[in-house]
Design an enzyme around this catalytic site. Sequence first.
Site, PDB file in Angstrom:
ATOM      1  N   LEU A  16      16.535  20.686  -8.973  1.00 46.04           N
ATOM      2  CA  LEU A  16      17.236  20.471  -7.913  1.00 46.04           C
ATOM      3  C   LEU A  16      18.845  20.948  -8.232  1.00 46.04           C
ATOM      4  CD1 LEU A  16      16.519  20.389  -4.892  1.00 46.04           C
ATOM      5  CD2 LEU A  16      16.614  17.705  -5.265  1.00 46.04           C
TER       6      LEU A  16
ATOM      7  N   SER B 166      11.387  19.348 -13.870  1.00 45.70           N
ATOM      8  CA  SER B 166      11.537  18.499 -12.695  1.00 45.70           C
ATOM      9  C   SER B 166      10.822  19.114 -11.434  1.00 45.70           C
ATOM     10  CB  SER B 166      13.056  18.131 -12.477  1.00 45.70           C
ATOM     11  OG  SER B 166      13.224  16.833 -11.784  1.00 45.70           O
ATOM     12  N   GLN B 167      11.318  19.123 -10.477  1.00 46.97           N
ATOM     13  CA  GLN B 167      10.756  19.739  -9.148  1.00 46.97           C
ATOM     14  C   GLN B 167      10.324  21.199  -9.478  1.00 46.97           C
ATOM     15  OE1 GLN B 167      13.171  19.318  -5.742  1.00 46.97           O
ATOM     16  NE2 GLN B 167      11.879  20.381  -4.556  1.00 46.97           N
TER      17      GLN B 167
ATOM     18  N   ASP C 103      12.641   8.178 -18.612  1.00 46.79           N
ATOM     19  CA  ASP C 103      13.029   9.200 -17.607  1.00 46.79           C
ATOM     20  C   ASP C 103      14.081   8.765 -16.420  1.00 46.79           C
ATOM     21  OD1 ASP C 103      12.351  12.123 -16.877  1.00 46.79           O
ATOM     22  OD2 ASP C 103      12.460  10.737 -14.852  1.00 46.79           O
TER      23      ASP C 103
ATOM     24  N   HIS D 165      16.468  11.551 -17.654  1.00 45.53           N
ATOM     25  CA  HIS D 165      15.755  12.768 -16.861  1.00 45.53           C
ATOM     26  C   HIS D 165      16.711  14.099 -17.244  1.00 45.53           C
ATOM     27  CE1 HIS D 165      13.381  14.722 -13.868  1.00 45.53           C
ATOM     28  NE2 HIS D 165      14.358  15.225 -13.307  1.00 45.53           N
TER      29      HIS D 165
END
Length: 282
Positions: free
Chosen positions: A41, A90-91, A208, A263
């Site tokens: 993102l 991630s996303q 994370d 993360h």
Amino acid sequence: MIEEGVCSSHRWTLFGLLVLLCGVNLADTFGYKPVIIVHGLFDGPKQFLMMSRLIQEAHPGTNVSVQAFKKTLYPIMQEAENGVHLICFSQGGLICRGLLSTLPDHNVQSFISLSSPQAGQYGDTEILKLFFPHYYLKARVFHVCYSSVGQKWSICNFWNDPHQRERFLKSSNYLSLLNGERPHREMTEWRKNFLHINKLVLIGGPDDGVITPLESSHFGFYDFNETIVEMKNQEWYVSDSFGLKTLHARGDLAVYVLSGVKHSYWHSNETVFRSCIEEWLT
Ligand SMILES: *[C@@H]1O[C@H](CO)[C@@H](O)[C@H](O)[C@H]1NC(C)=O
Ligand SMILES: *[C@@H]1O[C@H](CO)[C@@H](O)[C@H](O)[C@H]1NC(C)=O
Ligand SMILES: *[C@@H]1O[C@H](CO)[C@@H](O)[C@H](O)[C@H]1NC(C)=O
């Protein structure tokens, strides 16, 4: 078999985070398959310079270019006779699953899911505060997310409130479909498409700090009591609704749990690359 890997330490830095995309196309001048990176993102191509460099060092002579999504991804796949690899962060990992499920003739070989909330997200993290500055208590987010408006927001597509199952199943227009938790007509087709991959690589770890629960990066998730139910005991795994169990049974699932990685450091950590990614890019 699940292959577990543990990486030792090394360090260097960069940033990044969880929809937006672009890809880095590493052309196969030396016979290497192109690698397409789908980011999260809050990061972009710049955040992946380090990983691009590592890939080039490992597989010299590659061509790195920035790509936008499905429309540009498709031509890369079509040009790559021997297939491509996807690294999805991630996303981005959920976007990639969406693609792999819905593209009937993709030729993705390795699908590398780098700290992606594959089973959903339920947690009070900084991200929530950013999205919902006045409303970020996790127990309340469903009010926003499980509405038709909320589902237009990317984070809501994978918001999985274990206390709001019915609402999730009714409103989630993304994750519940991908998982086959909400039955739909294309399920068989999607499963077949997804199973075209050769290898699913799941990478995540306890430090994370964003993916919550952290087990989500390995397809584990909370039950009603916020107790973790691991992948193998998830309904969609047991029923093999989207092919995960089949991949596992085929020996095409590699799982890595790495500690010491925040993360925003996953894609810039050389140890992570060397120990968990490099070998899947051949
Ligand atoms: C790199 O790949 C892109 C996309 O396939 C292409 O347009 C570009 O000309 C290539 N660059 C080099 C230096 O080969
Ligand atoms: C969840 O908690 C409730 C209330 O404490 C309990 O009755 C139930 O057995 C628990 N369920 C599971 C799956 O642990
Ligand atoms: C890089 O990964 C290793 C192995 O998991 C870890 O020990 C180390 O702390 C990480 N470094 C950074 C900066 O994320």
